[in-house]
Design an enzyme around this catalytic site. Structure first.
Site, PDB file in Angstrom:
ATOM      1  CG  ASP A   1     -59.366  72.638 -37.950  1.00  0.00           C
ATOM      2  OD1 ASP A   1     -59.886  72.816 -39.160  1.00  0.00           O
ATOM      3  OD2 ASP A   1     -60.015  72.113 -37.152  1.00  0.00           O
TER       4      ASP A   1
ATOM      5  CG  ASP B   1     -44.842  60.222 -48.498  1.00  0.00           C
ATOM      6  OD1 ASP B   1     -44.419  61.029 -49.329  1.00  0.00           O
ATOM      7  OD2 ASP B   1     -45.049  59.202 -48.637  1.00  0.00           O
TER       8      ASP B   1
ATOM      9  CD  GLU C   1     -62.406  75.628 -40.769  1.00  0.00           C
ATOM     10  OE1 GLU C   1     -63.252  75.055 -41.394  1.00  0.00           O
ATOM     11  OE2 GLU C   1     -61.825  75.358 -39.784  1.00  0.00           O
TER      12      GLU C   1
ATOM     13  CG  ASP D   1     -46.991  57.178 -51.685  1.00  0.00           C
ATOM     14  OD1 ASP D   1     -46.320  57.419 -50.621  1.00  0.00           O
ATOM     15  OD2 ASP D   1     -47.559  56.036 -52.133  1.00  0.00           O
TER      16      ASP D   1
HETATM   17  C1  NOJ Z   1     -62.335  71.971 -40.743  1.00  0.00           C
HETATM   18  C2  NOJ Z   1     -61.300  71.304 -41.480  1.00  0.00           C
HETATM   19  O1  NOJ Z   1     -61.189  71.715 -42.794  1.00  0.00           O
HETATM   20  C3  NOJ Z   1     -62.277  69.725 -41.580  1.00  0.00           C
HETATM   21  O2  NOJ Z   1     -61.594  68.980 -42.532  1.00  0.00           O
HETATM   22  C4  NOJ Z   1     -62.228  69.151 -40.236  1.00  0.00           C
HETATM   23  O3  NOJ Z   1     -62.951  67.907 -40.388  1.00  0.00           O
HETATM   24  C5  NOJ Z   1     -62.823  70.165 -39.376  1.00  0.00           C
HETATM   25  N1  NOJ Z   1     -62.153  71.508 -39.238  1.00  0.00           N
HETATM   26  C6  NOJ Z   1     -62.676  69.659 -37.900  1.00  0.00           C
HETATM   27  O4  NOJ Z   1     -61.305  69.719 -37.583  1.00  0.00           O
HETATM   28 MG    MG Z   2     -46.640  57.269 -48.610  1.00  0.00          MG
END
Ligand code: NOJ
Ligand code: MG
Length: 536
Positions: free
Chosen positions: A217, A44, A276, A36
């Site tokens: 994602d 951040d 992912e 941070d």
């Molecule tokens: C996978 C991500 O790693 C997770 O943190 C998130 O909650 C879900 N996808 C939904 O976006």
């Molecule tokens: Mg911060």
């Protein structure tokens, strides 16, 4: 600015090598919890930039940043309201550009998260869809459906949210919208051309800013089975799961990944896509990394594997066979921001830590690329006893739809000093850190040859030095039950998964060990839960 950054990176000798991602060590930064800079207790982008030297010292090749985009933070930023802006919590676009520039100067590549399965409910599209009522064209960008039952009072089908409860929420106008995750994360309709166009444009935006790739994602979720059929069972999707479901791993997602690959390839410098994706088998997962699709897919089979030699060997063989069948490298992943830290998964305490250190040496010795989740290089355990009042994970508030609650692996990193927030920033820390972490700070571990941090530093440095590590072949060697042994060119790796010591004929000169070894004549006694690299 970004035009200048890419040549700077290309000047780095290590970065010139083609296929850099095939054996890269990639470090996951969970931005909120890394460092941070402004004292609000929330990590951040400037905090990350200031701490990049830690990652350069660690020797990793690239950094993956979790979402830092404008977001109401209903799911740690995986609910994006504006894909082209930085949330004020984390800084601004200039900070993002500075971070990419500084990383490149240090020879580190930068991968950012892209969240295409769903937006935030505060995204302009979804707001227009709600306020515009049933006739709004924006409804076509999401999945709105009438309900079942006489008054439409029942959800359109029986799908459940990954976070628990129905995957549908009813709107004021009586119809329902789909959200595989939280209600604040409406699923996009990827059959709509405007959705595809928008994401191509968003990817370009970040590629133009200089990023080296995307972690995609829910890369297996964008396409839903035609007609959205009922599943007929409860306990459907879990974040960590490999079930066959009509909303995951549908064949239609591959066309999207192919189009993204073409886009990535149209940029210089080998920009990559990392899926992912949760697929029922390693073979299904390998489809995401065919030569014209994404470059990598997280190997969650390895992450979820028990601490058991036979099981581990099975997962390693299956993963390598599947990825090799499409010419891709596999990725070795032990932890991330969604799972219990592996020190704790492997039993916790000194034994858990010992196994976690051994698993790291195993992962770094196997062929392919490896991911390191922030804090695993410090041997951090899961923080189990967080007060409910400080928790943020939507799964916590939505009942028991999760395997585990995800705040305990997201506690801010301890950098230095002997009291909270341990150098995390000039203010506090959004989740409390255990007092015992004073012994686990980067400062405390630096220079201590027995520390987990120095073990990671040595292993990653050796990986760079030794041509036999990284991408390439491996061969299993005979070993007693409970022990895994394999050869890479110039190196043998042995892992004792048992609790007891294992005597082994010395295979070579010990290069690196996750625990102290004993020798009697030509026999090495490998302590329980220990991995050793031998030069041969
Ligand atoms: C996978 C991500 O790693 C997770 O943190 C998130 O909650 C879900 N996808 C939904 O976006
Ligand atoms: Mg911060």
């Amino acid at each position: 600015m970004t035009q200048e950054l890419a040549p700077t990176l290309r000047d780095q000798p290590a970065a010139r090598s083609a296929g850099w991602w095939r054996d890269a060590v990639i470090y996951q930064v969970y931005v909120r919890s890394f460092a941070d800079s402004d004292g609000d207790g929330i990590g951040d982008l400037r905090g990350v930039r200031d701490r990049l030297p830690h990652l350069a010292d660690l020797g990793v090749d690239a950094v993956w940043l979790t979402p830092f985009y404008a977001s109401p933070q209903a799911d740690g930023g995986y609910d994006v309201a504006d894909y082209r802006s930085v949330d004020p919590l984390f800084g601004d676009l200039r900070d993002a550009g500075d971070l990419v520039g500084e990383a490149h100067r240090l020879g580190l590549r930068v991968i950012v998260d892209i969240v295409p399965n769903h937006t935030s409910d505060r995204h302009a599209w979804f707001r227009a869809a709600l306020t515009g009522g049933p006739g709004a064209p924006e409804r076509g960008l999401y999945h709105f459906r009438p309900g079942r039952g006489e008054q439409g009072e029942l959800p359109p089908n029986d799908w459940e949210s990954v976070f628990g409860g129905p995957a549908w929420t009813r709107t004021d106008t009586g119809d329902w919208y789909l959200h595989l995750f939280a209600p604040e994360q409406p699923d996009l309709n990827w059959e709509h051309p405007a959705v595809r166009e928008e994401f191509t444009s968003v990817l370009r935006f970040w590629l133009d800013l200089g990023v080296d790739g995307f972690r995609v994602d829910v890369a297996h979720g964008m396409i839903k089975a035609a007609g959205m059929p009922d599943i007929g069972m409860r306990e459907q999707a879990k974040m960590i799961g490999a079930q066959v479901l009509p909303f995951f791993d549908q064949d239609g997602v591959h066309e999207i990944h192919r189009s993204w690959r073409r886009l990535l390839d149209s940029y210089d410098g080998e920009r990559i896509g990392v899926a992912e994706a949760w697929a029922p088998t390693p073979e299904r997962l390998a489809l995401y990394v065919r030569p014209d699709e994404l470059h990598q897919a997280f190997n969650f089979q390895f992450l979820t594997c028990d601490w058991d030699a036979t099981a581990m060997r099975g997962v390693i063989d299956a993963s390598l066979a599947a990825t090799r069948s499409v010419g891709a490298p596999t990725t070795w992943v032990l932890s991330n921001h969604d799972v219990v830290r592996h020190t704790t998964r492997y039993g916790g305490g000194p034994a858990g830590l010992g196994r976690a250190r051994a698993a790291a040496l195993l992962a770094l010795a196997l062929p392919g690329s490896a991911y390191v989740y922030q804090g695993e290089e410090l041997g951090l355990p899961e923080v189990a006893d967080l007060p409910d009042a400080v928790r943020q994970d939507p799964a916590f508030f939505r009942g028991d739809g999760q395997d585990g609650l995800r705040d305990g692996c997201r506690v801010p990193l301890p950098w230095s000093g002997s009291s909270q927030p341990f150098g995390f920033g000039p203010g506090g820390s959004w989740l409390p850190q255990p007092d015992s972490w004073k012994e686990l700070t980067v400062e405390a571990q630096t220079g201590d040859p027995g520390s987990t941090l120095e073990l990671y530093r040595s292993a990653i440095a050796l990986r760079k030095e030794l041509p036999g590590l990284g991408d390439g072949e491996m061969e299993w060697l005979p070993a007693p039950e409970g022990v895994l042994a394999f050869a890479r060119p110039g190196l043998v790796c042995t892992l004792n998964t048992l609790s007891a010591k294992a005597p082994l004929p010395v295979p070579g000169r010990p290069l690196l060990s996750s625990a102290a070894l004993e020798f009697t004549g030509g026999t090495a006694r490998i302590p329980g839960g220990t991995c050793v690299w031998w030069a041969v």
